[in-house]
Design a protein around this motif. Structure first.
Motif, PDB file in Angstrom:
ATOM      1  N   MET A 133      -5.121  11.432  -2.206  1.00 51.90           N
ATOM      2  CA  MET A 133      -5.264  12.659  -2.996  1.00 51.90           C
ATOM      3  C   MET A 133      -3.965  12.984  -3.712  1.00 51.90           C
ATOM      4  O   MET A 133      -3.948  13.296  -4.899  1.00 51.90           O
ATOM      5  CB  MET A 133      -5.683  13.819  -2.089  1.00 51.90           C
ATOM      6  N   GLU A 134      -2.859  12.872  -2.958  1.00 52.38           N
ATOM      7  CA  GLU A 134      -1.564  13.178  -3.567  1.00 52.38           C
ATOM      8  C   GLU A 134      -1.231  12.179  -4.661  1.00 52.38           C
ATOM      9  O   GLU A 134      -0.687  12.534  -5.715  1.00 52.38           O
ATOM     10  CB  GLU A 134      -0.465  13.206  -2.492  1.00 52.38           C
ATOM     11  N   GLU A 135      -1.550  10.905  -4.394  1.00 54.81           N
ATOM     12  CA  GLU A 135      -1.257   9.867  -5.374  1.00 54.81           C
ATOM     13  C   GLU A 135      -2.032  10.120  -6.681  1.00 54.81           C
ATOM     14  O   GLU A 135      -1.457  10.047  -7.773  1.00 54.81           O
ATOM     15  CB  GLU A 135      -1.646   8.510  -4.771  1.00 54.81           C
ATOM     16  N   LEU A 136      -3.318  10.430  -6.544  1.00 57.71           N
ATOM     17  CA  LEU A 136      -4.134  10.678  -7.742  1.00 57.71           C
ATOM     18  C   LEU A 136      -3.666  11.935  -8.464  1.00 57.71           C
ATOM     19  O   LEU A 136      -3.569  11.954  -9.700  1.00 57.71           O
ATOM     20  CB  LEU A 136      -5.618  10.798  -7.362  1.00 57.71           C
ATOM     21  N   ALA A 137      -3.337  12.971  -7.690  1.00 59.00           N
ATOM     22  CA  ALA A 137      -2.879  14.225  -8.305  1.00 59.00           C
ATOM     23  C   ALA A 137      -1.592  13.992  -9.083  1.00 59.00           C
ATOM     24  O   ALA A 137      -1.395  14.541 -10.176  1.00 59.00           O
ATOM     25  CB  ALA A 137      -2.672  15.288  -7.230  1.00 59.00           C
ATOM     26  N   LYS A 138      -0.727  13.156  -8.524  1.00 58.91           N
ATOM     27  CA  LYS A 138       0.545  12.893  -9.194  1.00 58.91           C
ATOM     28  C   LYS A 138       0.342  12.103 -10.487  1.00 58.91           C
ATOM     29  O   LYS A 138       0.997  12.388 -11.501  1.00 58.91           O
ATOM     30  CB  LYS A 138       1.489  12.143  -8.237  1.00 58.91           C
ATOM     31  N   ILE A 139      -0.565  11.137 -10.442  1.00 60.12           N
ATOM     32  CA  ILE A 139      -0.866  10.377 -11.663  1.00 60.12           C
ATOM     33  C   ILE A 139      -1.354  11.342 -12.755  1.00 60.12           C
ATOM     34  O   ILE A 139      -0.887  11.305 -13.898  1.00 60.12           O
ATOM     35  CB  ILE A 139      -1.952   9.297 -11.399  1.00 60.12           C
ATOM     36  N   VAL A 140      -2.260  12.236 -12.372  1.00 57.01           N
ATOM     37  CA  VAL A 140      -2.800  13.196 -13.339  1.00 57.01           C
ATOM     38  C   VAL A 140      -1.684  14.091 -13.883  1.00 57.01           C
ATOM     39  O   VAL A 140      -1.603  14.347 -15.092  1.00 57.01           O
ATOM     40  CB  VAL A 140      -3.937  14.031 -12.694  1.00 57.01           C
ATOM     41  N   ARG A 141      -0.815  14.535 -12.980  1.00 59.78           N
ATOM     42  CA  ARG A 141       0.282  15.411 -13.386  1.00 59.78           C
ATOM     43  C   ARG A 141       1.175  14.748 -14.436  1.00 59.78           C
ATOM     44  O   ARG A 141       1.509  15.349 -15.454  1.00 59.78           O
ATOM     45  CB  ARG A 141       1.108  15.790 -12.160  1.00 59.78           C
ATOM     46  N   VAL A 142       1.561  13.497 -14.184  1.00 58.91           N
ATOM     47  CA  VAL A 142       2.499  12.874 -15.126  1.00 58.91           C
ATOM     48  C   VAL A 142       1.833  12.522 -16.458  1.00 58.91           C
ATOM     49  O   VAL A 142       2.460  12.636 -17.503  1.00 58.91           O
ATOM     50  CB  VAL A 142       3.220  11.630 -14.552  1.00 58.91           C
ATOM     51  N   ILE A 143       0.565  12.123 -16.408  1.00 63.68           N
ATOM     52  CA  ILE A 143      -0.036  11.812 -17.718  1.00 63.68           C
ATOM     53  C   ILE A 143      -0.268  13.098 -18.512  1.00 63.68           C
ATOM     54  O   ILE A 143      -0.235  13.085 -19.734  1.00 63.68           O
ATOM     55  CB  ILE A 143      -1.304  10.927 -17.640  1.00 63.68           C
ATOM     56  N   ARG A 144      -0.418  14.218 -17.810  1.00 61.88           N
ATOM     57  CA  ARG A 144      -0.583  15.499 -18.524  1.00 61.88           C
ATOM     58  C   ARG A 144       0.721  15.961 -19.172  1.00 61.88           C
ATOM     59  O   ARG A 144       0.698  16.777 -20.097  1.00 61.88           O
ATOM     60  CB  ARG A 144      -1.122  16.581 -17.585  1.00 61.88           C
ATOM     61  N   LYS A 145       1.828  15.438 -18.675  1.00 58.17           N
ATOM     62  CA  LYS A 145       3.098  15.754 -19.348  1.00 58.17           C
ATOM     63  C   LYS A 145       3.084  15.156 -20.743  1.00 58.17           C
ATOM     64  O   LYS A 145       3.661  15.690 -21.678  1.00 58.17           O
ATOM     65  CB  LYS A 145       4.270  15.157 -18.566  1.00 58.17           C
ATOM     66  N   LYS A 146       2.416  14.016 -20.851  1.00 53.64           N
ATOM     67  CA  LYS A 146       2.319  13.343 -22.145  1.00 53.64           C
ATOM     68  C   LYS A 146       1.195  13.935 -22.983  1.00 53.64           C
ATOM     69  O   LYS A 146       1.302  14.010 -24.193  1.00 53.64           O
ATOM     70  CB  LYS A 146       2.029  11.852 -21.921  1.00 53.64           C
ATOM     71  N   ASP A 147       0.088  14.241 -22.324  1.00 53.80           N
ATOM     72  CA  ASP A 147      -1.076  14.780 -23.020  1.00 53.80           C
ATOM     73  C   ASP A 147      -1.810  15.735 -22.076  1.00 53.80           C
ATOM     74  O   ASP A 147      -2.460  15.289 -21.131  1.00 53.80           O
ATOM     75  CB  ASP A 147      -2.001  13.625 -23.434  1.00 53.80           C
ATOM     76  N   PRO A 148      -1.707  17.019 -22.329  1.00 54.25           N
ATOM     77  CA  PRO A 148      -2.298  18.013 -21.428  1.00 54.25           C
ATOM     78  C   PRO A 148      -3.822  17.881 -21.307  1.00 54.25           C
ATOM     79  O   PRO A 148      -4.403  18.407 -20.358  1.00 54.25           O
ATOM     80  CB  PRO A 148      -1.933  19.357 -22.065  1.00 54.25           C
ATOM     81  N   THR A 149      -4.455  17.169 -22.246  1.00 54.25           N
ATOM     82  CA  THR A 149      -5.916  17.038 -22.177  1.00 54.25           C
ATOM     83  C   THR A 149      -6.343  15.796 -21.379  1.00 54.25           C
ATOM     84  O   THR A 149      -7.537  15.576 -21.169  1.00 54.25           O
ATOM     85  CB  THR A 149      -6.541  16.955 -23.587  1.00 54.25           C
ATOM     86  N   ALA A 150      -5.369  14.985 -20.953  1.00 52.98           N
ATOM     87  CA  ALA A 150      -5.695  13.750 -20.221  1.00 52.98           C
ATOM     88  C   ALA A 150      -5.780  14.040 -18.712  1.00 52.98           C
ATOM     89  O   ALA A 150      -5.184  15.009 -18.251  1.00 52.98           O
ATOM     90  CB  ALA A 150      -4.617  12.707 -20.492  1.00 52.98           C
ATOM     91  N   PRO A 151      -6.447  13.225 -17.924  1.00 54.88           N
ATOM     92  CA  PRO A 151      -7.306  12.125 -18.345  1.00 54.88           C
ATOM     93  C   PRO A 151      -8.595  12.655 -18.976  1.00 54.88           C
ATOM     94  O   PRO A 151      -9.119  13.668 -18.550  1.00 54.88           O
ATOM     95  CB  PRO A 151      -7.603  11.389 -17.034  1.00 54.88           C
ATOM     96  N   HIS A 152      -9.080  11.937 -19.976  1.00 60.40           N
ATOM     97  CA  HIS A 152     -10.271  12.403 -20.676  1.00 60.40           C
ATOM     98  C   HIS A 152     -11.543  12.056 -19.921  1.00 60.40           C
ATOM     99  O   HIS A 152     -12.575  12.693 -20.102  1.00 60.40           O
ATOM    100  CB  HIS A 152     -10.284  11.815 -22.089  1.00 60.40           C
ATOM    101  N   ASN A 153     -11.450  11.026 -19.109  1.00 61.74           N
ATOM    102  CA  ASN A 153     -12.573  10.663 -18.242  1.00 61.74           C
ATOM    103  C   ASN A 153     -12.012  10.225 -16.893  1.00 61.74           C
ATOM    104  O   ASN A 153     -10.985   9.565 -16.846  1.00 61.74           O
ATOM    105  CB  ASN A 153     -13.377   9.484 -18.803  1.00 61.74           C
ATOM    106  N   THR A 154     -12.689  10.611 -15.852  1.00 63.74           N
ATOM    107  CA  THR A 154     -12.370  10.063 -14.536  1.00 63.74           C
ATOM    108  C   THR A 154     -13.643   9.421 -14.012  1.00 63.74           C
ATOM    109  O   THR A 154     -14.600  10.098 -13.641  1.00 63.74           O
ATOM    110  CB  THR A 154     -11.862  11.159 -13.582  1.00 63.74           C
TER     111      THR A 154
END
Ligand code: GDP
Length: 298
Positions: free
Chosen positions: A198-219
């Motif tokens: 859970m933490e790993e996935l949350a962290k991935i989402v957090r960092v990609i949102r730094k680049k694009d707040p609308t990402a991930p567009h699909n999970t």
């Protein structure tokens, strides 16, 4: 209908084609409904959905005498009605890169599905990148590289055991720099350690949102048809770990008919984007509600 050539004169006049034997019929009663329910539960629809389907078939038809063909038709129609709203291809956005996070337990078919999807998007003229986010499993990274080669798509990898979130960040940076249409990110499927995952996935989402707040567009959650009812638990679990937006069910080429998809559609209403029907690169089909219903009813 024209008479058979061997028919005699009188036969020709009266027509000799033997009358088709009537299909046996059975009255739709409580006993038949119960049998139908059991059959649907055995086909992995789950009790709730099986009850709903049989209730809908029963409505206004009690006591009517049905043939097997008629019952099949009713069942297929009922199942297709549940499945039609969820049969939706992966939506494509103008956003570049469209980020597709792929989650699921190990062995479900994530790697394979990413490879197949990459190939389809490439064929549709999209530029695609893959990030091998399951950095702990060397074999998974290797497999993904092989799929990347097959699909003609670059695969970003990181040192074994390194932080998947930092790989995801780098992949975002590169995908943006190169103007890629799609970035697919593979993830670990270690459900044994849920908190970690859970933490790993949350962290991935957090960092990609730094680049694009609308990402991930699909999970995308990838499910294995051969696990039957277990797929329900997997959806429950992964919905707590990530913001699952759609499903892919793999291994529908074997004996599993994927009846659990009906239960999933009925319970969660998540779109089913595609189905895996083999181990080769082209073995990914769009999910068709009517075809599926007919195949399930048999
Ligand atoms: P991952 O651990 O989730 O990445 O799973 P993989 O993509 O490595 O797939 C696990 C196994 O399932 C591999 O042997 C694949 O070839 C196989 N597999 C994946 N999708 C399908 C499918 O649609 N049909 C069949 N028959 N096998 C599949």
């Amino acid at each position: 209908a024209p008479a058979a050539p061997s028919a005699g004169l009188v036969g020709r006049l009266f027509g000799t084609a033997p009358a088709k034997p009537e299909e046996p019929r059975r009255a739709l009663d409580d006993e038949m409904l119960e049998e139908l329910e059991d059959m649907l539960v055995q086909a992995d629809l789950g009790v709730d959905t099986a009850l709903r389907v049989t209730a809908n078939i029963a409505e206004g038809r009690m006591g009517r005498r049905l043939s097997a063909t008629e019952l099949k038709e009713l069942l297929a129609t009922e199942i297709a009605r549940i499945m039609t709203p969820v049969a939706r291809p992966l939506p494509l956005y103008p956003k570049k890169p469209q980020v597709v996070l792929v989650v699921g337990v190990n062995g479900a078919g994530k790697t394979t599905t990413i490879g197949k999807l990459a190939s389809q998007f490439r064929a549709a003229g999209k530029s695609v990148m893959i990030a091998a986010g399951d950095t702990f499993r060397a074999a998974a990274v290797e497999q993904l590289q092989i799929w990347g080669q097959r699909a003609g798509v670059p695969v970003m990898v990181a040192a074994q055991g390194s932080d998947p979130a930092s790989l995801a960040f780098d992949a975002m940076t590169r995908a943006e720099a190169e103007g890629a249409d799609l970035l697919m990110i593979d993830t670990a499927g270690r459900l044994q350690n849920r908190q970690d995952l859970m933490e790993e996935l949350a962290k991935i989402v957090r960092v990609i949102r730094k680049k694009d707040p609308t990402a991930p567009h699909n999970t995308l959650l990838v499910l294995d048809a051969t696990t039957g009812q277990n797929a329900l638990n997997q959806v429950e679990t992964f919905r707590q770990l990530a913001d699952v937006s759609g499903l892919v069910m793999t291994k529908l080429d074997g004996t599993a008919r994927g009846g659990v998809l009906v239960a999933l559609a009925d319970r969660f209403g998540l779109p089913i984007h595609a189905i895996g029907v083999g181990e080769q690169i082209d073995d990914l089909d769009a999910f068709d509600a009517n075809d599926f219903a007919r195949a399930l009813v048999g």
